[in-house]
Design a protein around this motif. Structure first.
Motif, PDB file in Angstrom:
ATOM      1  N   ILE A   1       3.204   2.175  22.419  1.00 27.27           N
ATOM      2  CA  ILE A   1       4.573   2.688  22.464  1.00 27.27           C
ATOM      3  C   ILE A   1       5.579   1.578  22.216  1.00 27.27           C
ATOM      4  N   ARG A   2       5.284   0.380  22.662  1.00 30.52           N
ATOM      5  CA  ARG A   2       6.201  -0.735  22.393  1.00 30.52           C
ATOM      6  C   ARG A   2       6.313  -0.986  20.899  1.00 30.52           C
ATOM      7  N   LYS A   3       5.184  -1.006  20.198  1.00 31.72           N
ATOM      8  CA  LYS A   3       5.181  -1.219  18.746  1.00 31.72           C
ATOM      9  C   LYS A   3       5.852  -0.035  18.042  1.00 31.72           C
ATOM     10  N   LEU A   4       5.513   1.176  18.479  1.00 30.35           N
ATOM     11  CA  LEU A   4       6.092   2.368  17.872  1.00 30.35           C
ATOM     12  C   LEU A   4       7.610   2.355  17.975  1.00 30.35           C
ATOM     13  N   LEU A   5       8.126   2.006  19.136  1.00 27.37           N
ATOM     14  CA  LEU A   5       9.578   1.998  19.336  1.00 27.37           C
ATOM     15  C   LEU A   5      10.256   0.911  18.510  1.00 27.37           C
TER      16      LEU A   5
ATOM     17  N   PHE B   1      10.669  12.084  24.780  1.00 31.06           N
ATOM     18  CA  PHE B   1       9.723  12.168  23.671  1.00 31.06           C
ATOM     19  C   PHE B   1       8.579  11.171  23.806  1.00 31.06           C
ATOM     20  N   ARG B   2       8.801  10.071  24.487  1.00 32.58           N
ATOM     21  CA  ARG B   2       7.758   9.060  24.636  1.00 32.58           C
ATOM     22  C   ARG B   2       6.578   9.569  25.451  1.00 32.58           C
ATOM     23  N   ILE B   3       6.796  10.557  26.286  1.00 29.10           N
ATOM     24  CA  ILE B   3       5.733  11.085  27.131  1.00 29.10           C
ATOM     25  C   ILE B   3       4.661  11.775  26.290  1.00 29.10           C
ATOM     26  N   TYR B   4       5.012  12.201  25.081  1.00 30.38           N
ATOM     27  CA  TYR B   4       4.056  12.901  24.231  1.00 30.38           C
ATOM     28  C   TYR B   4       3.087  11.939  23.533  1.00 30.38           C
ATOM     29  N   PHE B   5       3.281  10.651  23.675  1.00 31.01           N
ATOM     30  CA  PHE B   5       2.394   9.657  23.079  1.00 31.01           C
ATOM     31  C   PHE B   5       1.330   9.239  24.086  1.00 31.01           C
ATOM     32  N   ASN B   6       0.513  10.189  24.462  1.00 30.64           N
ATOM     33  CA  ASN B   6      -0.600   9.885  25.347  1.00 30.64           C
ATOM     34  C   ASN B   6      -1.808  10.699  24.886  1.00 30.64           C
ATOM     35  N   MET B   7      -2.944  10.344  25.339  1.00 27.25           N
ATOM     36  CA  MET B   7      -4.173  10.998  24.901  1.00 27.25           C
ATOM     37  C   MET B   7      -4.733  11.887  26.010  1.00 27.25           C
ATOM     38  N   SER B   8      -3.875  12.653  26.623  1.00 24.74           N
ATOM     39  CA  SER B   8      -4.284  13.429  27.785  1.00 24.74           C
ATOM     40  C   SER B   8      -3.649  14.811  27.751  1.00 24.74           C
ATOM     41  N   LEU B   9      -4.285  15.738  28.399  1.00 27.17           N
ATOM     42  CA  LEU B   9      -3.718  17.075  28.544  1.00 27.17           C
ATOM     43  C   LEU B   9      -2.673  17.115  29.650  1.00 27.17           C
TER      44      LEU B   9
ATOM     45  N   LEU C   1       0.813  -1.214   0.000  1.00 30.92           N
ATOM     46  CA  LEU C   1       0.000   0.000   0.000  1.00 30.92           C
ATOM     47  C   LEU C   1       0.851   1.271   0.000  1.00 30.92           C
ATOM     48  N   LYS C   2       2.154   1.128  -0.156  1.00 35.44           N
ATOM     49  CA  LYS C   2       3.060   2.270  -0.036  1.00 35.44           C
ATOM     50  C   LYS C   2       2.814   3.367  -1.064  1.00 35.44           C
ATOM     51  N   SER C   3       2.241   3.026  -2.203  1.00 37.23           N
ATOM     52  CA  SER C   3       2.048   4.025  -3.256  1.00 37.23           C
ATOM     53  C   SER C   3       0.760   4.831  -3.076  1.00 37.23           C
ATOM     54  N   ILE C   4      -0.066   4.458  -2.122  1.00 33.39           N
ATOM     55  CA  ILE C   4      -1.324   5.165  -1.909  1.00 33.39           C
ATOM     56  C   ILE C   4      -1.062   6.399  -1.042  1.00 33.39           C
ATOM     57  N   PRO C   5      -1.426   7.583  -1.560  1.00 35.54           N
ATOM     58  CA  PRO C   5      -1.214   8.804  -0.772  1.00 35.54           C
ATOM     59  C   PRO C   5      -2.050   8.789   0.512  1.00 35.54           C
ATOM     60  N   ILE C   6      -1.482   9.328   1.575  1.00 35.43           N
ATOM     61  CA  ILE C   6      -2.149   9.378   2.864  1.00 35.43           C
ATOM     62  C   ILE C   6      -2.583  10.810   3.155  1.00 35.43           C
ATOM     63  N   ILE C   7      -3.801  10.931   3.670  1.00 38.23           N
ATOM     64  CA  ILE C   7      -4.280  12.215   4.169  1.00 38.23           C
ATOM     65  C   ILE C   7      -4.401  12.060   5.678  1.00 38.23           C
ATOM     66  N   ASP C   8      -3.569  12.772   6.405  1.00 39.24           N
ATOM     67  CA  ASP C   8      -3.616  12.751   7.867  1.00 39.24           C
ATOM     68  C   ASP C   8      -4.730  13.713   8.265  1.00 39.24           C
ATOM     69  N   THR C   9      -5.844  13.178   8.717  1.00 40.08           N
ATOM     70  CA  THR C   9      -7.021  13.998   8.977  1.00 40.08           C
ATOM     71  C   THR C   9      -7.037  14.661  10.345  1.00 40.08           C
ATOM     72  N   HIS C  10      -6.016  14.413  11.165  1.00 47.33           N
ATOM     73  CA  HIS C  10      -5.973  15.080  12.460  1.00 47.33           C
ATOM     74  C   HIS C  10      -4.558  14.999  13.027  1.00 47.33           C
ATOM     75  N   THR C  11      -3.831  16.063  12.825  1.00 43.51           N
ATOM     76  CA  THR C  11      -2.478  16.128  13.374  1.00 43.51           C
ATOM     77  C   THR C  11      -2.344  17.387  14.213  1.00 43.51           C
ATOM     78  N   HIS C  12      -1.454  17.321  15.173  1.00 44.58           N
ATOM     79  CA  HIS C  12      -1.169  18.485  16.003  1.00 44.58           C
ATOM     80  C   HIS C  12       0.229  18.984  15.658  1.00 44.58           C
ATOM     81  N   PRO C  13       0.370  20.300  15.509  1.00 44.28           N
ATOM     82  CA  PRO C  13       1.701  20.826  15.221  1.00 44.28           C
ATOM     83  C   PRO C  13       2.604  20.695  16.450  1.00 44.28           C
ATOM     84  N   PHE C  14       3.893  20.686  16.191  1.00 40.36           N
ATOM     85  CA  PHE C  14       4.844  20.620  17.296  1.00 40.36           C
ATOM     86  C   PHE C  14       6.030  21.505  16.970  1.00 40.36           C
TER      87      PHE C  14
END
Length: 123
Positions: free
Chosen positions: A47-51, A25-33, A3-16
């Motif tokens: 995070i285990r898979k991501l790393l 940096f791992r602390i930023y991978f949470n769904m909390s304020l 599927l690598k040739s299919i363009p991706i549209i990231d529909t929700h990203t946060h700038p950094f």
């Protein structure tokens, strides 16, 4: 199926802004304020898979622990932050990013991210 040739549209990203990062940096991978203790974030399946995948992408030694991959990543990141970010972005096929400018925001984090800075980083 490749599927690598299919363009991706990231529909929700946060700038950094790397200049504003002040923690593992791992602390930023949470769904909390709030910032949970590192052990709460680093001991998740996500995070285990991501790393593991990050380690492969950046050339960390095979079989490296999560902490070793993080340390390897941090050296690359500090050496040339923009090149590191663009390497990550180049490994995807993101065509469009829809940016949520509501976070980070002064009200929650004490700062907002200049979208020109963010656009320059992600290429």
């Amino acid at each position: 199926m490749d599927l690598k040739s299919i363009p991706i549209i990231d529909t929700h990203t946060h700038p950094f802004d790397p200049a504003k990062e002040d923690d593992d940096f791992r602390i930023y991978f949470n769904m909390s304020l709030w910032r949970p203790p590192a052990s709460v974030v680093t001991d998740t399946v996500v995070i285990r898979k991501l790393l593991r995948e990050l380690g492969k992408l950046i050339g960390a030694p095979f079989g490296a622990s999560q902490d070793e991959i993080a340390e390897f990543r941090n050296k690359l990141y500090k050496k040339d932050t923009k090149a590191y970010i663009q390497k990550l972005m180049g490994s995807t096929n993101i065509e469009t990013m829809l940016v949520d400018t509501g976070f980070p925001h002064e009200e929650f984090t004490g700062y907002s991210v200049d979208l020109k800075v963010f656009a320059d980083l992600v290429g």
